[in-house]
Design an enzyme around this catalytic site. Structure first.
Site, PDB file in Angstrom:
ATOM      1  N   HIS A   1     -21.906 -11.055 -95.264  1.00 51.76           N
ATOM      2  CA  HIS A   1     -22.056 -12.505 -95.168  1.00 51.76           C
ATOM      3  C   HIS A   1     -23.443 -12.991 -95.579  1.00 51.76           C
ATOM      4  O   HIS A   1     -23.724 -14.190 -95.538  1.00 51.76           O
ATOM      5  CB  HIS A   1     -21.746 -12.940 -93.726  1.00 51.76           C
TER       6      HIS A   1
ATOM      7  N   LYS B   1     -26.584 -14.299 -97.705  1.00 49.35           N
ATOM      8  CA  LYS B   1     -26.740 -15.147 -98.890  1.00 49.35           C
ATOM      9  C   LYS B   1     -28.195 -15.054 -99.349  1.00 49.35           C
ATOM     10  O   LYS B   1     -29.082 -15.715 -98.795  1.00 49.35           O
ATOM     11  CB  LYS B   1     -26.384 -16.609 -98.587  1.00 49.35           C
TER      12      LYS B   1
ATOM     13  N   ASP C   1     -36.947 -12.387-109.959  1.00 52.53           N
ATOM     14  CA  ASP C   1     -38.306 -11.863-110.124  1.00 52.53           C
ATOM     15  C   ASP C   1     -39.044 -11.907-108.785  1.00 52.53           C
ATOM     16  O   ASP C   1     -38.671 -11.211-107.860  1.00 52.53           O
ATOM     17  CB  ASP C   1     -39.056 -12.621-111.221  1.00 52.53           C
TER      18      ASP C   1
END
Length: 521
Positions: free
Chosen positions: A182, A184, A189
């Protein structure tokens, strides 16, 4: 097992052997000469964090940006992808099966820059649910087919609970209830975006979430190493045997046994590697010019499914509970939000026990719930969360906090109707009164990331968040603007509303199902 642990010389495990740095005195950095309630609280919380959570990154002014809207988030993603020179690393629940524009953007970046490498980490159950039809996995497979797995490393995490009879008998539509990847994390870079948003059209247009951009090489490196570590516990999409097909394997290079072959051994190996990662990172980075750093950021994560039942080394839950325990004065206000309102009982008890003069809980209106008017069993979910909201209000009254704590429902039109939005934001803010305006609260702490602070978040899923504590007035203004943007679409809800509004009636069947299946919500 010894042989596997000795494989740490591979590039993405070198983090486990980094030399430890001398801890930095956080209290000295954040202390203020002014013994105000705000200053005293900063001293208390930073001391607590220093004792319990020493993985810390230091930020100067203008090194953290807050994105306000889904469309701005999408535009920023595409810009960062096209400008990336060395690495793109993405962790999300899923990639929408129609997101060809985003995939084309990544392809364009790979073609433009031969040195660029892309790493994807998605949930293996959610990302393959529609197979053999189009899904997250088929989109990523097209990138692997074009550029090879050396440049495009696509991983699918599958919860170790997905084995045995559950793998055979639980339908695809419901196997996500076993646990998910779950997190995110959107890294480019030396920058990284932490959010609660996934990668699909509604999250780019009309599904409200939160998004913070961190501009720091060290911070980005930390999340890249975390990304690579969880990826090493996951399946890999490799070049298909036949054009248009998909080929998913458990790579020999993974440092653990495949969970479906030996779940117990997998958990032992994975938990040791995770524990090593958390310990090796448990030092502040050496810095100079202490006074210029006005913001501290602590990564906190929840990896409960990968730890033994009674030896969970995860950092998020205990940090949140510790944070809330430090609120001992009404000089501090808090705001809590979760689109899916099934708050962990321990967190709820801490919030209700705080001696605040003013606090807000923001949750989705039934008309802003993504499952509103959906088909099948999921159509009952808005009612389930409505029932949980009512129970929360009853608890507020039980704690005699109805004068201080307000439940607010977020609504912007009606979801799935023209100009209708859904609500997916989650987070915590702690605020102090503005020194120039006693009636104005301004945040100085927030938690940003993937967690909904639910029972399932702390038992079934992999979550990653960051706790931000700041004295930077410009960042505090941005945090207040973010919070005000959410609050403008809310209205207070009371127990009287549940009694007088027939649309708030929840059937007995939904109540019973919610009580039984609460851990899965």
């Amino acid at each position: 097992m010894t042989t596997r642990l000795l494989q740490l010389t591979r590039p993405h495990y070198r983090l486990l052997s980094l030399p430890l740095q001398k801890p930095f005195n956080i209290k000295r950095q954040m202390s203020a000469a002014n013994p105000s309630p705000f200053g005293n609280y900063l001293n208390t919380i930073t001391k607590s964090l220093q004792q319990n959570l020493q993985t810390c990154f230091h930020f100067q002014a203008k090194e953290i940006d807050i994105i306000e809207s889904p469309s701005q988030f999408y535009d920023l993603l595409k810009t960062k992808i096209l400008n990336s020179q060395n690495r793109i690393f993405i962790a999300s629940l899923y990639l929408g099966k129609s997101e060809t524009e985003l995939v084309d953007c990544i392809s364009q970046a790979l073609t433009k820059n031969p040195k660029l490498k892309v790493s994807f980490l998605l949930d293996g159950l959610r990302g393959t649910r529609e197979l053999p039809s189009a899904c997250s996995a088929t989109l990523l497979s097209s990138l692997v087919a074009k550029y090879g797995s050396e440049r495009v490393d696509c991983r699918l995490y599958k919860t170790p609970a997905y084995h045995g009879w559950k793998k055979v008998l639980v339908p695809k539509r419901f196997n996500e209830g076993l646990g998910l990847q779950h997190m995110k994390i959107y890294g480019f870079d030396n920058e990284v975006i932490l959010s609660g948003a996934n990668l699909s059209n509604d999250y780019f247009t009309n599904r409200q979430d939160r998004y913070y951009l961190f501009k720091s090489r060290n911070f980005s490196n930390y999340y890249f190493k975390l990304h690579q570590l969880i990826s090493s516990f996951s399946y890999q999409i490799i070049k298909p045997m036949v054009d248009g097909s998909i080929n998913i394997i458990w790579p020999d290079s993974n440092p653990t046994v495949e969970p479906t072959k030996n779940k117990r051994l997998f958990l032992r190996e994975a938990s040791q590697l995770l524990d090593g990662f958390l310990k090796s990172s448990k030092q502040s980075l050496p810095i100079t010019a202490v006074g210029q750093f006005s913001t501290l950021v602590y990564p906190i994560s929840q990896f409960t499914p990968l730890f033994p039942k009674y030896n969970d080394k995860s950092t998020e839950k205990r940090t949140i509970l510790s944070l809330l325990s430090t609120i001992t004065s009404n000089a501090i206000s808090w705001t809590f939000t979760a689109g899916y309102f099934n708050i962990l009982p321990d967190i709820k008890a801490k919030l209700l026990a705080t001696p605040v003069a003013e606090a807000n809980v923001i949750t989705a209106s039934p008309f802003a719930n993504g499952f509103y008017q959906s088909k099948g069993v999921s159509s009952n979910l808005p009612g389930a969360y409505l029932y949980l909201s009512k129970k929360f209000l009853q608890d507020v009254c039980r704690y005699r906090q109805d004068h201080a704590i307000t439940l607010r429902e977020w609504q912007r039109g009606v979801v799935n109707k023209p100009n209708g939005w859904s609500y997916h934001a989650k987070g915590i803010w702690l605020s102090a009164r503005d020194k120039n305006d006693a009636n104005n609260w301004k945040p100085f702490i927030t938690v940003i990331g993937s967690s909904n602070y639910t029972r399932r978040a702390y038992s079934l899923d992999l979550e990653s968040n960051a706790l931000i504590i700041t004295r930077d007035e410009e960042l505090r203004k941005k945090m207040k603007a973010e919070l005000d943007n959410l609050l403008q679409y809310t209205k207070p809800v009371t127990l009287e509303d549940f009694q007088s509004d027939p649309e708030r009636h929840v059937g007995t069947g939904v109540k019973i199902a919610t009580s039984i299946l609460g851990k899965k919500l």
